[in-house]
Design an enzyme around this catalytic site. Structure first.
Site, PDB file in Angstrom:
ATOM      1  N   ASP A  40      29.261  53.758 -27.601  1.00  0.00           N
ATOM      2  CA  ASP A  40      28.728  54.038 -26.272  1.00  0.00           C
ATOM      3  C   ASP A  40      28.276  55.490 -26.126  1.00  0.00           C
ATOM      4  O   ASP A  40      28.528  56.334 -26.987  1.00  0.00           O
ATOM      5  CB  ASP A  40      29.774  53.721 -25.208  1.00  0.00           C
ATOM      6  CG  ASP A  40      29.867  52.229 -24.908  1.00  0.00           C
ATOM      7  OD1 ASP A  40      28.936  51.498 -25.285  1.00  0.00           O
ATOM      8  OD2 ASP A  40      30.871  51.804 -24.308  1.00  0.00           O
ATOM      9  N   LYS A  62      24.756  53.141 -22.521  1.00  0.00           N
ATOM     10  CA  LYS A  62      24.052  52.857 -21.270  1.00  0.00           C
ATOM     11  C   LYS A  62      24.410  53.935 -20.266  1.00  0.00           C
ATOM     12  O   LYS A  62      25.567  54.103 -19.890  1.00  0.00           O
ATOM     13  CB  LYS A  62      24.444  51.476 -20.731  1.00  0.00           C
ATOM     14  CG  LYS A  62      24.016  50.324 -21.614  1.00  0.00           C
ATOM     15  CD  LYS A  62      24.299  48.970 -20.973  1.00  0.00           C
ATOM     16  CE  LYS A  62      25.775  48.642 -20.972  1.00  0.00           C
ATOM     17  NZ  LYS A  62      26.303  48.423 -22.325  1.00  0.00           N
ATOM     18  N   MET A 177      33.090  55.231 -11.478  1.00  0.00           N
ATOM     19  CA  MET A 177      31.636  55.117 -11.310  1.00  0.00           C
ATOM     20  C   MET A 177      31.232  54.999  -9.845  1.00  0.00           C
ATOM     21  O   MET A 177      30.398  54.170  -9.482  1.00  0.00           O
ATOM     22  CB  MET A 177      31.117  53.923 -12.118  1.00  0.00           C
ATOM     23  CG  MET A 177      31.399  54.030 -13.606  1.00  0.00           C
ATOM     24  SD  MET A 177      31.045  52.504 -14.527  1.00  0.00           S
ATOM     25  CE  MET A 177      32.373  51.428 -13.967  1.00  0.00           C
TER      26      MET A 177
END
Length: 254
Positions: A40, A62, A177
């Site tokens: 990642d 991502k 997030m």
């Protein structure tokens, strides 16, 4: 033509939140012997340095507005690689099953008949708060804690998270997030009855040398985020336990 024999096994490995010292022994041993590693965006260079130098390394990170591969493409890539290599590591930040889409990848692999093993990692909700000297529970201040995502599947906001109901249901709320939806989250928590003066902390780049902790209140969270230019990756913590960090005088050394 017959399908190629599946010879490999996929390991969904948690890399932890950033500090290489929080990598598990199991994760380290798999990285050292892997044939392929799909990793990642937020994996630290120190952890990437542990990977078998002969392994194929594939960045599949991502970030908001910039996806190297879609989630479906990542799963397809893992299935294809398992038909060519023996040890495939899918290296994910934090823990694979805590808002890391590990459940989606695991399900896709199982449905394709691919052997899969999950190697837990230290999630940022535990590690970054500890490095910020915030105990998530305390007998006098917090008997409950919840981990919740502030960023759900694309195109699904309004969210499944009922922020108003969550507001007073638990003592400590840890939001992953959540920066980009802070303007929705804060009013919902206030509408649900959470006190505007509840301490709130932003933990930016937790467990790394760039870690920064900014403490404010729920009422001032949006303004503080803008004034302090809080950047991702950042964890948001809400609860009275944040006040306890004033008694710590020995922050972690990086």
């Amino acid at each position: 033509m017959s399908k190629p024999a599946i010879v490999g096994k996929v390991y969904l490995v948690g890399a932890g939140p950033g500090d290489v010292g929080l990598l598990t022994v199991r994760a380290k041993s798999l990285l050292e012997c892997a044939d392929v590693v799909l990793y990642d965006a937020l994996i630290s260079p120190e952890i990437l340095g542990i990977i078998n130098p002969h392994a194929l390394q594939v960045h599949v990170g991502k970030r908001r507005g910039n996806h190297t591969l879609s989630q479906e493409q990542i799963s397809e890539r893992l299935i294809a690689l398992a038909q060519q290599h023996a040890v495939i590591v899918r290296l994910k930040g934090g823990d694979p099953f805590i808002f890391g889409r590990g459940g989606e990848e695991c399900l896709a692999l199982v449905q394709a008949g691919i052997p899969v093993e999950v190697v837990p990692g230290v999630t940022s909700g535990i590690a970054a708060t500890a490095y910020a000297q915030i105990p998530l529970t305390h007998r006098d201040f917090s008997s409950s804690v919840v981990f919740v995502t502030g960023h759900e599947a694309a195109g699904r906001y309004q969210p499944r998270v009922n922020w108003a109901a969550l507001a007073t249901a638990v003592d400590t709320i840890v939001i992953y997030m959540g920066l980009h939806h802070l303007g929705d989250i804060v009013p919902a928590l206030l509408a649900g009855g959470r006190s505007p003066q509840t301490p709130l902390a932003f933990i930016e780049a937790g467990t790394t040398p760039q870690q920064r902790v900014v403490v404010t209140t729920l009422a001032d969270a949006i303004a503080t985020c803008e004034q302090e230019h809080i950047q991702t990756p950042a964890l948001i913590v809400l609860g009275t336990v944040i006040n306890l960090r004033q008694y710590w005088h020995c922050p972690p050394s990086f």
